[in-house]
Design a protein around this motif. Structure first.
Motif, PDB file in Angstrom:
ATOM      1  N   THR A   1      73.504  55.502 -42.483  1.00 28.72           N
ATOM      2  CA  THR A   1      72.194  54.902 -42.739  1.00 28.72           C
ATOM      3  C   THR A   1      71.979  54.691 -44.231  1.00 28.72           C
TER       4      THR A   1
ATOM      5  N   MET B   1      73.911  51.667 -45.283  1.00 30.70           N
ATOM      6  CA  MET B   1      73.233  50.435 -44.905  1.00 30.70           C
ATOM      7  C   MET B   1      72.025  50.175 -45.802  1.00 30.70           C
ATOM      8  N   ASP B   2      71.316  51.251 -46.158  1.00 28.23           N
ATOM      9  CA  ASP B   2      70.182  51.096 -47.070  1.00 28.23           C
ATOM     10  C   ASP B   2      70.649  50.609 -48.436  1.00 28.23           C
TER      11      ASP B   2
ATOM     12  N   ALA C   1      73.454  48.908 -49.020  1.00 26.33           N
ATOM     13  CA  ALA C   1      73.891  47.523 -48.872  1.00 26.33           C
ATOM     14  C   ALA C   1      72.699  46.580 -48.834  1.00 26.33           C
ATOM     15  N   SER C   2      71.656  46.998 -48.100  1.00 27.67           N
ATOM     16  CA  SER C   2      70.458  46.156 -48.010  1.00 27.67           C
ATOM     17  C   SER C   2      69.793  46.028 -49.372  1.00 27.67           C
ATOM     18  N   ARG C   3      69.726  47.161 -50.110  1.00 29.67           N
ATOM     19  CA  ARG C   3      69.093  47.119 -51.431  1.00 29.67           C
ATOM     20  C   ARG C   3      69.882  46.250 -52.398  1.00 29.67           C
TER      21      ARG C   3
ATOM     22  N   GLN D   1      71.909  43.825 -51.575  1.00 29.73           N
ATOM     23  CA  GLN D   1      71.802  42.433 -51.155  1.00 29.73           C
ATOM     24  C   GLN D   1      70.473  41.836 -51.606  1.00 29.73           C
ATOM     25  N   ASP D   2      69.399  42.620 -51.489  1.00 31.63           N
ATOM     26  CA  ASP D   2      68.095  42.148 -51.972  1.00 31.63           C
ATOM     27  C   ASP D   2      68.151  41.870 -53.472  1.00 31.63           C
TER      28      ASP D   2
ATOM     29  N   ASP E   1      70.027  38.670 -54.001  1.00 29.03           N
ATOM     30  CA  ASP E   1      69.165  37.526 -53.695  1.00 29.03           C
ATOM     31  C   ASP E   1      68.157  37.277 -54.807  1.00 29.03           C
TER      32      ASP E   1
ATOM     33  N   GLN F   1      79.004  40.109 -52.893  1.00 29.34           N
ATOM     34  CA  GLN F   1      78.875  40.667 -51.555  1.00 29.34           C
ATOM     35  C   GLN F   1      79.431  42.072 -51.548  1.00 29.34           C
TER      36      GLN F   1
END
Length: 644
Positions: free
Chosen positions: A387, A390-391, A393-395, A397-398, A401, A457
């Motif tokens: 988890t 994933m957090d 990776a999400s951070r 990626q944000d 972006d 990425q």
């Protein structure tokens, strides 16, 4: 031998662009990009690449099919590019395949054949990409996959329908095709024949000029052979590798969390039992009772069954629920209700009446929380780490972006940024002999060659342990090498080309002399040049077949010539010319019981099937009518190649 000769005639990309009927959709969902970019809606020449009967093949459809074929070739040849594909006439082959599909489907409709909605539904349901976790068709997943691929239900159903029609039309055309026995015997004898002759070579270098070409001559040669010097696309990849320690210290699972997980998975830790069984299934209850009565008198179940012409089967070890699913609840209750060695039944299922003997009982006692606390804690810790990953990776990626760079992300995870030398799509370092990209990039290279520049990425190398952030720093498109960069190579190629032309003149003179009866050695000596000594050849076709696909071209020619003839053949890579003379053919001998006859019959039958299919495709085209729009096809070729 048949396949060998056919393969020699195939083009380099013929297999990849071959006509695929029912496999078309499967390929589309195997990771191939068939998205509709819409960029071909208004090319010069109109939006119609060809018309088959009353059906129009649009330029957009042709473009998508060509892109799909390139991606399919890349599965085995990662360095394949659209430019190389076009140079090898790939677009023409793709268009021919589309025309065949439509022509055969239209012909099938004229015959009254149909592919109904229910049949198409069944084909869609059998596509693995549309099955959910339970193995059954998932409509939501189907819609999701279509959306990801830029497809819609109407297009998919149309493609599958065409494939089903083609299958209905072509299957009876070629099914069971055989060659007459006499022809099979003749061809088998042909495979056993021995050929004797001479192979001589006239090298290009013997006639190549020593002086370099002028700039004008070199430019003319380069322009005529530019496609021979196309370089693959190269990319420079930047990357940073970091471990799970970059996630920081994660708290240990609490006792409450461990207890809750134990309660959730109570069935997993409960006592369980599996049994090994011997089973007999008979059609009537009376027969089952009669056999049971015999076992009560001491006869074994297997012996009693054998006396009535029946046989027992072994089942298990198997759990109660699995047995219930396989047969029935009554069968499972009987099998798990008896003691070891006891025979239960008869009980009924959809298959008949069962008699069941319990051979072994394998019981697993229930596990307590204390017994599994360590494993649960380890599993929960792994989930928490996952988890956290994933957090992260999400951070990241944000942040990407929002304009964050790879360097920013590397600083955040305390990792060093590395940079590769230019790489090709197969992971090789461009311009080296066998050097490869670092192993940590293995999983990232294919993605990196689908990315734009400066779009970082994140990916996992070792799940949950090691990670990589990467981006593309520089992209060098596939194109012909600039003349100035390959001038030495071009000079050598120009000399070979000039030498090849003069060597051809010499080969023609030698050929003419040999056709008048002069020996190869004497005819070559008349040229007053130093040549390799001609080779005397004595070879049978079985020996030739053992070479597989590596048969030298002059040997292949030797086995396709008439006895007493002489032919000329260009050597690979402009190296010169072969002179091939066939002196004698010794026919092979075949007996009626020769085991080779059966193999040849099968091979000839396969070839005959393909020939029938090809003739039928040509006939279908003529019957339906095909019109090509050359202007639109040229426009598609230009845009796919990167032109305007």
């Amino acid at each position: 031998m048949i396949q060998l000769i056919r393969k020699l005639l195939d083009s380099k990309i013929g297999v990849a662009a071959a006509l695929v009927f029912l496999g078309l959709i499967a390929l589309a969902f195997a990771g191939i990009d068939v998205s509709n970019s819409g960029m071909f809606g208004g090319v010069a020449g109109g939006d119609r690449a060809a018309t088959v009967g009353k059906v129009k093949i649009t330029t957009s459809e042709l473009s998508r099919a060509a892109s799909r074929s390139v991606e399919q070739v890349r599965q085995n040849q990662p360095t394949m590019t659209m430019q190389i594909f076009l140079e090898q006439n790939g677009l023409d082959q793709v268009l021919d395949d589309l025309i065949d599909r439509y022509a055969i489907a239209e012909y099938g409709k004229q015959l009254g054949l149909r592919a109904g909605d229910r049949l198409i539904d069944s084909e869609i349901a059998n596509v693995p990409a549309f099955r959910g976790a339970d193995g059954n068709f998932d409509n939501d997943l189907y819609r999701q996959v279509l959306a990801q691929q830029g497809l819609n239900d109407k297009l998919v159903r149309s493609d599958i329908g065409q494939g089903l029609l083609a299958q209905q039309v072509l299957t009876p055309v070629a099914f069971g095709a055989v060659m007459p026995g006499d022809l099979v015997e003749r061809y088998t004898a042909l495979l056993k024949e021995t050929r004797k002759g001479t192979i001589a070579v006239i090298p290009s270098e013997t006639y190549a000029p020593s002086a370099n070409p002028t700039d004008a001559q070199l430019k003319t040669y380069y322009d005529a052979h530019k496609s021979d010097y196309i370089r693959p696309e190269r990319r420079v990849i930047r990357y940073a590798v970091f471990g799970a320690d970059a996630l920081g210290d994660l708290r240990a699972p609490t006792e409450a969390e461990i207890a809750a997980r134990f309660k959730r998975d109570a069935a997993q830790y409960a006592a369980s039992e599996k049994r090994s069984l011997t089973q007999l299934i008979v059609p009537t209850e009376a027969t089952a009772k009669a056999i049971l009565a015999e076992t009560a008198k001491g006869t074994s179940l297997a012996a009693a069954a054998k006396g009535k012409g029946l046989a027992t089967t072994s089942v298990g070890p198997i759990a109660r629920q699995a047995l219930s699913t396989q047969f029935s609840k009554d069968v499972a209750d009987a099998a798990f209700g008896g003691a070891k060695g006891a025979i239960s039944g008869p009980v009924r299922s959809s298959l008949g009446w069962h008699l069941i003997r319990v051979d072994a009982v394998d019981g697993t006692p229930a596990k307590t929380l204390d017994q599994v606390r360590g494993q649960i804690a380890s599993d929960l810790a792994a989930e928490q780490r996952r988890t956290a990953v994933m957090d992260l990776a999400s951070r990241l990626q944000d942040e990407f972006d929002g304009g964050s760079s790879l360097a920013d992300a590397a600083t955040e995870v305390k990792a060093k940024v590395n940079e590769t030398r230019p790489l090709t799509a197969d992971g090789a370092i461009y311009g080296t002999r066998g050097e490869k990209a670092p192993e940590v990039l293995t999983k990232a290279i294919s993605t990196a060659f689908a990315m734009e520049e400066a779009e970082p990425q994140l990916a996992e190398i070792d799940p949950g342990k090691t990670f990589i952030i990467f981006d593309v720093k520089d992209i060098t498109p596939s194109a012909a090498a600039p003349l100035d960069e390959i001038k030495d190579t071009l000079n050598a190629a120009w000399k070979r080309d000039q030498g090849l032309a003069k060597a051809k003149e010499a080969a023609d003179r030698v050929l003419a002399a040999m056709r008048k009866g002069t020996s190869a050695a004497k005819a070559m000596a008349a040229e007053k040049k130093s040549f390799p000594t001609p080779d005397r050849i004595s070879l049978n076709r079985e020996q030739l077949t053992q070479m597989g696909e590596r048969v030298p071209a002059p040997l292949a020619l030797l086995f396709s010539m008439a006895e007493g003839t002489v032919k000329r053949l260009e050597a690979p890579r402009q190296m010169g010319w072969f002179i091939v003379q066939l002196d004698n053919i010794e026919p092979g001998k075949v007996t009626k019981d020769d085991p080779m006859l059966a193999n040849v019959s099968r091979e000839l039958g396969s070839v005959t099937e393909r020939e029938y299919e090809q003739q039928f495709r040509s006939a279908a085209r003529a019957e339906i009518g095909v019109t090509r729009n050359d202007a639109a096809i040229r426009a598609v070729r230009t845009q796919l190649g990167g032109g305007n």
